[in-house]
Design a protein around this motif. Structure first.
Motif, PDB file in Angstrom:
ATOM      1  N   ASP A  35      46.777 -54.735  94.110  1.00 18.11           N
ATOM      2  CA  ASP A  35      46.084 -54.662  95.387  1.00 18.11           C
ATOM      3  C   ASP A  35      47.071 -54.936  96.512  1.00 18.11           C
ATOM      4  OD1 ASP A  35      46.064 -57.531  96.185  1.00 18.11           O
ATOM      5  OD2 ASP A  35      44.798 -57.755  94.429  1.00 18.11           O
ATOM      6  N   ALA A  36      46.670 -54.609  97.700  1.00 13.70           N
ATOM      7  CA  ALA A  36      47.522 -54.806  98.875  1.00 13.70           C
ATOM      8  C   ALA A  36      47.132 -56.069  99.625  1.00 13.70           C
ATOM      9  CB  ALA A  36      47.427 -53.582  99.784  1.00 13.70           C
ATOM     10  N   GLN A  37      46.467 -57.006  98.963  1.00 16.13           N
ATOM     11  CA  GLN A  37      45.982 -58.209  99.628  1.00 16.13           C
ATOM     12  C   GLN A  37      46.959 -59.364  99.584  1.00 16.13           C
ATOM     13  OE1 GLN A  37      43.131 -57.997 101.339  1.00 16.13           O
ATOM     14  NE2 GLN A  37      43.098 -55.888 100.666  1.00 16.13           N
ATOM     15  N   GLY A  38      48.120 -59.173  98.981  1.00 12.55           N
ATOM     16  CA  GLY A  38      49.088 -60.256  98.905  1.00 12.55           C
ATOM     17  C   GLY A  38      49.713 -60.540 100.257  1.00 12.55           C
ATOM     18  N   PRO A  39      50.394 -61.671 100.386  1.00 14.78           N
ATOM     19  CA  PRO A  39      50.973 -62.053 101.671  1.00 14.78           C
ATOM     20  C   PRO A  39      52.060 -61.095 102.153  1.00 14.78           C
ATOM     21  CG  PRO A  39      51.697 -63.539  99.932  1.00 14.78           C
ATOM     22  CD  PRO A  39      50.650 -62.647  99.339  1.00 14.78           C
ATOM     23  N   ASP A  40      52.729 -60.415 101.237  1.00 10.38           N
ATOM     24  CA  ASP A  40      53.817 -59.510 101.617  1.00 10.38           C
ATOM     25  C   ASP A  40      53.523 -58.054 101.275  1.00 10.38           C
ATOM     26  OD1 ASP A  40      55.421 -61.595 102.591  1.00 10.38           O
ATOM     27  OD2 ASP A  40      56.106 -62.061 100.569  1.00 10.38           O
ATOM     28  N   GLY A  41      52.289 -57.742 100.951  1.00 11.67           N
ATOM     29  CA  GLY A  41      51.950 -56.367 100.597  1.00 11.67           C
ATOM     30  C   GLY A  41      51.441 -56.265  99.174  1.00 11.67           C
ATOM     31  N   LEU A  42      51.855 -55.216  98.487  1.00 15.74           N
ATOM     32  CA  LEU A  42      51.350 -54.916  97.147  1.00 15.74           C
ATOM     33  C   LEU A  42      51.596 -56.070  96.171  1.00 15.74           C
ATOM     34  CD1 LEU A  42      49.993 -52.713  95.432  1.00 15.74           C
ATOM     35  CD2 LEU A  42      52.281 -51.865  94.889  1.00 15.74           C
ATOM     36  N   THR A  43      50.545 -56.453  95.472  1.00 11.81           N
ATOM     37  CA  THR A  43      50.591 -57.527  94.478  1.00 11.81           C
ATOM     38  C   THR A  43      50.108 -56.979  93.147  1.00 11.81           C
ATOM     39  OG1 THR A  43      50.185 -59.226  96.145  1.00 11.81           O
ATOM     40  CG2 THR A  43      49.689 -59.819  93.869  1.00 11.81           C
ATOM     41  N   GLN A  90      55.512 -56.498  95.726  1.00 13.01           N
ATOM     42  CA  GLN A  90      56.327 -57.548  96.324  1.00 13.01           C
ATOM     43  C   GLN A  90      56.027 -58.911  95.698  1.00 13.01           C
ATOM     44  OE1 GLN A  90      58.796 -56.817  98.676  1.00 13.01           O
ATOM     45  NE2 GLN A  90      58.215 -54.844  97.817  1.00 13.01           N
ATOM     46  N   GLN A  91      54.939 -58.960  94.947  1.00 17.18           N
ATOM     47  CA  GLN A  91      54.556 -60.212  94.299  1.00 17.18           C
ATOM     48  C   GLN A  91      53.892 -59.897  92.960  1.00 17.18           C
ATOM     49  OE1 GLN A  91      51.219 -62.621  95.888  1.00 17.18           O
ATOM     50  NE2 GLN A  91      52.713 -64.277  96.036  1.00 17.18           N
TER      51      GLN A  91
END
Length: 129
Positions: A35-43, A90-91
């Protein structure tokens, strides 16, 4: 005219075949969510079933060993499964739960652990979650 739909599924890791971590804790891969809900984008979230963590510290669980197992799962399981095409997460979040629970839900009867990592070239870098 007859239309035929063909669904091609990539082989999935066998859920019935446990993965033995370095501490001896057996886990089974449940799913990977992106998902794109991470702090830096895609997780990329790799969810594992780990019945051996039931009760956590109250059951005498060695949290340092579980933390090392989660690092190992990120390095040896998650990192090699990141897409080499398209956007790179990114995470990475590794989660362990003692029983299956739908993503995003809580249950006071279910022990869960989460760790976040930044994917590196060859290893995952732990991030404070």
């Amino acid at each position: 005219m007859i239309r035929l739909a063909v669904l091609i599924l990539a082989p999935l890791p066998a859920l019935a075949a446990p993965i033995a971590t370095p501490s001896g804790l057996e886990v089974s891969w449940v799913e990977t969510l992106q998902d794109a809900q991470g702090p830096d984008g895609l997780t990329a979230r790799f969810r594992f079933l780990a019945p051996g963590i039931k009760g956590g510290e109250a059951a005498g669980l060695d949290l340092q060993a579980v933390s090392a197992d989660m690092q190992w799962l990120c390095d040896s399981f998650a990192l090699p499964r990141l897409s080499s095409t398209g956007p790179r997460p990114q995470q990475i979040v590794i989660s362990l739960a003692d029983s299956e629970i739908p993503f995003g839900e809580t249950d006071p009867e279910v022990t869960q652990f989460f760790e976040a990592y930044r994917p590196g070239a060859e290893t995952c870098e732990w991030e404070m979650f």
